[in-house]
Write a protein that holds these residues in place. Structure first.
Motif, PDB file in Angstrom:
ATOM      1  N   GLY A   3       7.377   0.670   0.837  1.00  0.00           N
ATOM      2  CA  GLY A   3       6.813  -0.505   1.481  1.00  0.00           C
ATOM      3  C   GLY A   3       6.052  -1.350   0.482  1.00  0.00           C
ATOM      4  N   GLU A   4       5.403  -2.406   0.989  1.00  0.00           N
ATOM      5  CA  GLU A   4       4.647  -3.333   0.147  1.00  0.00           C
ATOM      6  C   GLU A   4       3.278  -3.569   0.766  1.00  0.00           C
ATOM      7  OE1 GLU A   4       4.844  -8.011  -1.128  1.00  0.00           O
ATOM      8  OE2 GLU A   4       6.711  -6.856  -1.074  1.00  0.00           O
ATOM      9  N   VAL A   5       2.249  -3.524  -0.068  1.00  0.00           N
ATOM     10  CA  VAL A   5       0.885  -3.747   0.406  1.00  0.00           C
ATOM     11  C   VAL A   5       0.712  -5.223   0.744  1.00  0.00           C
ATOM     12  CG1 VAL A   5      -1.565  -3.630  -0.179  1.00  0.00           C
ATOM     13  CG2 VAL A   5      -0.002  -1.845  -0.995  1.00  0.00           C
ATOM     14  N   LEU A   6       0.379  -5.511   2.000  1.00  0.00           N
ATOM     15  CA  LEU A   6       0.109  -6.887   2.408  1.00  0.00           C
ATOM     16  C   LEU A   6      -1.299  -7.309   2.004  1.00  0.00           C
ATOM     17  CD1 LEU A   6       1.617  -6.996   6.006  1.00  0.00           C
ATOM     18  CD2 LEU A   6       2.552  -8.026   3.944  1.00  0.00           C
ATOM     19  N   HIS A   7      -2.239  -6.432   2.249  1.00  0.00           N
ATOM     20  CA  HIS A   7      -3.644  -6.727   1.942  1.00  0.00           C
ATOM     21  C   HIS A   7      -4.406  -5.420   1.866  1.00  0.00           C
ATOM     22  CE1 HIS A   7      -7.647  -8.456   2.112  1.00  0.00           C
ATOM     23  NE2 HIS A   7      -7.916  -7.673   3.145  1.00  0.00           N
ATOM     24  N   TYR A   8      -5.356  -5.348   0.928  1.00  0.00           N
ATOM     25  CA  TYR A   8      -6.229  -4.188   0.853  1.00  0.00           C
ATOM     26  C   TYR A   8      -7.623  -4.642   0.448  1.00  0.00           C
ATOM     27  CZ  TYR A   8      -8.241   0.325  -0.313  1.00  0.00           C
ATOM     28  OH  TYR A   8      -9.049   1.427  -0.352  1.00  0.00           O
ATOM     29  N   ASP A   9      -8.621  -4.370   1.288  1.00  0.00           N
ATOM     30  CA  ASP A   9     -10.016  -4.719   1.032  1.00  0.00           C
ATOM     31  C   ASP A   9     -10.695  -3.513   0.392  1.00  0.00           C
ATOM     32  OD1 ASP A   9     -12.792  -5.192   1.193  1.00  0.00           O
ATOM     33  OD2 ASP A   9     -12.491  -6.582   2.852  1.00  0.00           O
ATOM     34  N   GLU A  10     -10.978  -3.615  -0.904  1.00  0.00           N
ATOM     35  CA  GLU A  10     -11.553  -2.480  -1.620  1.00  0.00           C
ATOM     36  C   GLU A  10     -12.948  -2.138  -1.114  1.00  0.00           C
ATOM     37  OE1 GLU A  10     -12.329  -1.060  -6.248  1.00  0.00           O
ATOM     38  OE2 GLU A  10     -11.284  -2.945  -5.790  1.00  0.00           O
ATOM     39  N   ASP A  11     -13.724  -3.157  -0.701  1.00  0.00           N
ATOM     40  CA  ASP A  11     -15.076  -2.896  -0.203  1.00  0.00           C
ATOM     41  C   ASP A  11     -15.045  -2.132   1.118  1.00  0.00           C
ATOM     42  OD1 ASP A  11     -16.182  -4.202  -2.375  1.00  0.00           O
ATOM     43  OD2 ASP A  11     -16.146  -6.161  -1.364  1.00  0.00           O
ATOM     44  N   GLN A  12     -14.139  -2.549   1.995  1.00  0.00           N
ATOM     45  CA  GLN A  12     -14.036  -1.885   3.296  1.00  0.00           C
ATOM     46  C   GLN A  12     -13.157  -0.641   3.251  1.00  0.00           C
ATOM     47  OE1 GLN A  12     -15.765  -2.837   5.999  1.00  0.00           O
ATOM     48  NE2 GLN A  12     -16.699  -4.528   4.842  1.00  0.00           N
ATOM     49  N   PHE A  14      -9.814  -0.618   3.500  1.00  0.00           N
ATOM     50  CA  PHE A  14      -8.871  -0.748   4.611  1.00  0.00           C
ATOM     51  C   PHE A  14      -7.869  -1.844   4.278  1.00  0.00           C
ATOM     52  CE2 PHE A  14      -7.471  -2.364   8.752  1.00  0.00           C
ATOM     53  CZ  PHE A  14      -7.139  -1.186   9.396  1.00  0.00           C
ATOM     54  N   GLY A  15      -6.613  -1.664   4.748  1.00  0.00           N
ATOM     55  CA  GLY A  15      -5.599  -2.670   4.490  1.00  0.00           C
ATOM     56  C   GLY A  15      -4.361  -2.454   5.334  1.00  0.00           C
ATOM     57  N   PHE A  16      -3.291  -3.184   4.970  1.00  0.00           N
ATOM     58  CA  PHE A  16      -2.036  -3.122   5.722  1.00  0.00           C
ATOM     59  C   PHE A  16      -0.857  -3.009   4.764  1.00  0.00           C
ATOM     60  CE2 PHE A  16      -5.001  -5.508   8.353  1.00  0.00           C
ATOM     61  CZ  PHE A  16      -4.882  -4.860   9.578  1.00  0.00           C
ATOM     62  N   ILE A  17       0.195  -2.314   5.232  1.00  0.00           N
ATOM     63  CA  ILE A  17       1.431  -2.146   4.474  1.00  0.00           C
ATOM     64  C   ILE A  17       2.600  -2.521   5.378  1.00  0.00           C
ATOM     65  CG2 ILE A  17       3.001  -0.438   3.458  1.00  0.00           C
ATOM     66  CD1 ILE A  17       0.621   1.093   2.482  1.00  0.00           C
ATOM     67  N   THR A  18       3.573  -3.260   4.822  1.00  0.00           N
ATOM     68  CA  THR A  18       4.835  -3.504   5.521  1.00  0.00           C
ATOM     69  C   THR A  18       5.858  -2.497   5.016  1.00  0.00           C
ATOM     70  OG1 THR A  18       4.403  -5.861   5.790  1.00  0.00           O
ATOM     71  CG2 THR A  18       6.687  -5.152   5.950  1.00  0.00           C
ATOM     72  N   GLY A  19       6.394  -1.684   5.916  1.00  0.00           N
ATOM     73  CA  GLY A  19       7.359  -0.671   5.534  1.00  0.00           C
ATOM     74  C   GLY A  19       8.769  -1.218   5.430  1.00  0.00           C
ATOM     75  N   ALA A  20       9.643  -0.414   4.829  1.00  0.00           N
ATOM     76  CA  ALA A  20      11.042  -0.819   4.699  1.00  0.00           C
ATOM     77  C   ALA A  20      11.727  -0.933   6.055  1.00  0.00           C
ATOM     78  CB  ALA A  20      11.790   0.197   3.819  1.00  0.00           C
ATOM     79  N   ASP A  21      11.130  -0.309   7.077  1.00  0.00           N
ATOM     80  CA  ASP A  21      11.685  -0.396   8.422  1.00  0.00           C
ATOM     81  C   ASP A  21      11.262  -1.666   9.145  1.00  0.00           C
ATOM     82  OD1 ASP A  21       9.032   0.209   8.729  1.00  0.00           O
ATOM     83  OD2 ASP A  21       9.331   1.968   9.999  1.00  0.00           O
TER      84      ASP A  21
END
Length: 235
Positions: A3-12, A14-21
């Motif tokens: 997958g590909e990281v959409l966003h990751y907040d290093e301070d928090q 927390f983030g989101f990943i879009t998978g190959a599915d």
């Protein structure tokens, strides 16, 4: 799964990943296997667990080929003496010693089954996860029944009608039914079979034996349509 990281907040953390599915998965700091942080746009491998990405690590580009220019090749030794020695890749957090799945005890699998994987019918479950859950489920059942028997004894309930024991037993089965179903479906996925085969459990005796045999089969040592090989499995 890749997958590909959409966003990751290093301070928090927390983030989101879009998978190959095509689905979106949440990412927390403790799910990172090798890195302390990942930047948006990073290509990663991860293990889907419901709507969450676990055991996440980035896929770095392989080193390029040696330069063909003879002058560059000649200059390299003279610069090597001044360049600092390459450091081995560092691991952070839970993965400093082992990956999370390798260091997870049997109790961890049981606890995750009752929390993060309570409604999880996707992905794969290795044999260690299956039998770890079964072990502590049985221990918990014995404790619950024991408490019921003790309370019935104090209240003077007769052996013909141990109301508290029966009630606690029924509540325990209801509370653990969904994670148990999900675990069996993921175990079937792990050996390359559809989770619908768990319905064989409805066939008295014969179905139970078949499900038990499925639970003993080793992990399919390759990625299949339900996800990659579970972390910690040696292939």
């Amino acid at each position: 799964m890749r997958g590909e990281v959409l966003h990751y907040d290093e301070d928090q953390g927390f983030g989101f990943i879009t998978g190959a599915d095509g689905n979106r998965y949440t990412l927390a700091r403790e799910d990172l296997r090798r890195e302390a942080s990942v930047a948006g746009g990073t290509t990663v491998e991860f293990q889907p667990a419901g709507g969450r990405a676990r055991d996440v690590f980035s896929i770095r580009a392989q080193p390029g080929s040696a330069p063909a220019d003879a002058s560059t090749a000649t200059a390299a030794p003279s610069q090597a003496g001044n360049a600092p020695a390459a450091r081995p890749p560092q691991h952070f957090g839970r993965s400093a010693e082992q990956s999370p799945a390798e260091s997870a005890g049997l109790w961890n699998y049981f606890w995750l089954g009752l929390t993060e994987n309570y409604f999880n019918f996707a992905g794969r479950a290795r044999r260690k996860e299956y039998w770890g859950y079964c072990l502590f489920w049985t221990i918990a059942l014995i404790v619950v029944v024991g408490i019921g028997v003790f309370i019935d004894g104090v209240m003077g309930n007769t052996a013909e009608l141990p109301a508290v024991t029966v009630g606690l037993f029924g509540l325990f089965l209801l509370a653990t039914a969904l994670p148990w179903f999900g675990l069996n479906v993921r175990r079937l996925h792990d050996i390359g079979l559809t989770g619908w085969l768990f319905l064989l459990f409805l066939i008295p005796t014969f179905g139970t034996v078949i499900i038990l045999i499925f639970a003993l089969i080793p992990t399919q040592a390759r990625e299949n349509q339900w996800g990659p090989v579970p972390a910690g499995v040696r292939v």
